[in-house]
Scaffold this active site. Structure first.
Site, mmCIF file in Angstrom:
data_model
loop_
_atom_site.group_PDB
_atom_site.id
_atom_site.type_symbol
_atom_site.label_atom_id
_atom_site.label_comp_id
_atom_site.label_asym_id
_atom_site.label_seq_id
_atom_site.Cartn_x
_atom_site.Cartn_y
_atom_site.Cartn_z
ATOM 1 N N LYS A 108 4.499 -7.475 2.292
ATOM 2 C CA LYS A 108 5.133 -8.720 2.439
ATOM 3 C C LYS A 108 5.274 -9.195 3.964
ATOM 4 O O LYS A 108 5.974 -8.499 4.560
ATOM 5 C CB LYS A 108 6.548 -8.733 1.799
ATOM 6 C CG LYS A 108 6.481 -8.368 0.204
ATOM 7 C CD LYS A 108 8.099 -8.239 -0.227
ATOM 8 C CE LYS A 108 7.802 -7.909 -1.795
ATOM 9 N NZ LYS A 108 9.227 -7.883 -2.408
ATOM 10 N N ALA A 140 12.204 -0.230 -3.817
ATOM 11 C CA ALA A 140 11.135 1.144 -3.939
ATOM 12 C C ALA A 140 12.056 2.134 -4.905
ATOM 13 O O ALA A 140 11.287 2.692 -5.588
ATOM 14 C CB ALA A 140 10.809 1.689 -2.577
ATOM 15 N N LYS A 191 11.836 -14.433 2.848
ATOM 16 C CA LYS A 191 13.251 -13.724 2.409
ATOM 17 C C LYS A 191 13.690 -12.451 3.281
ATOM 18 O O LYS A 191 14.948 -12.478 3.480
ATOM 19 C CB LYS A 191 13.249 -13.215 0.846
ATOM 20 C CG LYS A 191 12.150 -12.410 0.445
ATOM 21 C CD LYS A 191 12.795 -10.731 0.594
ATOM 22 C CE LYS A 191 11.665 -9.755 0.341
ATOM 23 N NZ LYS A 191 11.994 -8.584 0.439
ATOM 24 N N ASP A 244 13.723 -12.590 -5.236
ATOM 25 C CA ASP A 244 13.687 -11.658 -4.084
ATOM 26 C C ASP A 244 14.664 -11.778 -3.084
ATOM 27 O O ASP A 244 15.239 -11.016 -2.363
ATOM 28 C CB ASP A 244 12.224 -11.677 -3.519
ATOM 29 C CG ASP A 244 11.791 -10.383 -3.118
ATOM 30 O OD1 ASP A 244 12.637 -9.392 -3.075
ATOM 31 O OD2 ASP A 244 10.610 -10.164 -2.661
ATOM 32 N N ARG A 255 16.360 -2.931 3.992
ATOM 33 C CA ARG A 255 15.970 -2.642 5.159
ATOM 34 C C ARG A 255 16.528 -3.695 6.315
ATOM 35 O O ARG A 255 17.318 -3.635 7.130
ATOM 36 C CB ARG A 255 14.745 -2.122 5.679
ATOM 37 C CG ARG A 255 14.424 -0.955 4.939
ATOM 38 C CD ARG A 255 12.675 -0.878 5.313
ATOM 39 N NE ARG A 255 12.176 -0.057 4.185
ATOM 40 C CZ ARG A 255 10.673 0.229 4.331
ATOM 41 N NH1 ARG A 255 9.943 -0.252 5.364
ATOM 42 N NH2 ARG A 255 10.361 1.014 3.271
#
Length: 331
Positions: A108, A140, A191, A244, A255
């Site tokens: 991404k 994830a 995003k 998202d 993160r």
């Protein structure tokens, strides 16, 4: 569904999670990462303690120390590396694949040259190389654990998209198809920058009102940015856009949000990145997104302020004050 051998490039949390999803569907997965010692440990233990502690990899996930061995083991390739490493990863696999190798990007972001990753693939390999994008609201850890997740697979070739849908789709991992490749990538890229802003707001102690306002105005910016680049509005309002955005801005598994949180609490970008200890896509892509928006004269006040905080040493309190000091206007 015919079971296949599928190679995953990138043994971080996301590459490992997608390997788990493919393995649950009965495919033989060949996983490779650039850290030789990490791959050696993975091969021995079948546990990715560095990125997904406590998770045992299935027996049909084969961990490889050598790139050629992993790539040549299949005709389908998932690339799950940070966006700034996407081009170098393609160059590394180029001599080990064919013009028919199915490639899907799970990265991404945009390249250092402000190119979206489908453009990078066309430049490094060929405009004829089968290429798709997988994106959507998906942490994830939850994908690796098999928790319910819905994602989008986009390709300009409907047959190519359908092949990847068949490979991934299963109970608790729902896949939707889309042919808007640029829109799917824009949602997944921008995003991350917005999540840094959301983290900053939380780090400063702002409440739910500010979070809701920020996410809403961030969506407006993503819509302006995406439409100017040819994306479809329905894509930006779907899983890879709004979905998202909400996930990444509102949960500390992100993160990018945690990076912004550290900034809001007084850390420098360099200190914040060390705290995260993994790639922070929004930090690396804020510059490219800002430059694209400036080049196209798109009104992106949140992106602008995040960029100035990260790269022009703008004090965070001043960045927030300038956002709220903007002249009143129609929503």
């Amino acid at each position: 569904m015919e079971k296949e051998a599928i190679t995953v490039i990138g043994a971080g949390s996301w590459g490992t999670a997608l390997s788990c999803a493919l393995a649950r569907n009965g495919h033989t997965v060949h996983l490779w990462g650039r850290d030789h010692q990490h791959m050696k440990q993975l091969k021995q233990s079948q546990c990715n303690e560095k990125h997904l502690p406590g998770l045992k990899l299935a027996d049909n996930i084969n961990c490889h120390e050598h790139l050629a061995e992993a790539v040549e083991a299949s005709g389908a390739l998932v690339i799950a590396v940070p966006s700034h490493a996407f081009a170098s990863s393609l160059r590394a696999v180029k001599s080990h694949i064919t013009h028919y190798t199915d490639i899907i990007s799970a990265s991404k972001g945009v390249s250092d040259e402000s190119l979206f990753l489908d453009q990078v693939c066309a430049n490094v390999l060929s405009t004829e190389q089968p290429f798709a994008v997988i994106s959507g609201p998906s942490f994830a850890k939850e994908v690796a654990q098999g928790l319910p997740t819905a994602i989008t697979i986009a390709s300009s070739d409907k047959d190519h998209a359908a092949r990847w849908v068949e490979r991934f789709h299963q109970d608790n991992f729902r896949t939707y198809t889309n042919h808007d490749v640029i829109g799917t990538q824009i949602g997944g890229t921008v995003k991350n920058v917005m999540a840094i802003a959301a983290g900053i707001a939380s780090g400063l102690g702002y409440g739910a009102n500010a979070q809701a306002a920020l996410i809403t105005r961030a969506l407006a910016e993503i819509m302006r940015f995406g439409l100017a680049l040819g994306a479809k509005a329905e894509t930006l309002m779907g899983l890879t856009g709004l979905g998202d955005l909400v996930l990444t801005c509102s949960d500390n598994q992100s993160r990018n949000r945690r990076f912004g949180l550290a900034l809001g609490q007084g850390k420098t970008p360099e200190q914040a990145e060390k705290v995260i200890a993994q790639a922070v896509e929004g930090y690396h892509n804020a510059r490219q997104v800002y430059q694209l928006a400036s080049k196209l004269d798109i009104d992106t006040p949140i992106i602008n302020q995040v960029y100035r905080v990260l790269y022009e040493n703008l004090p965070i309190q001043q960045a927030v004050q300038e956002l709220f000091a903007r002249a009143p206007k129609s929503e």
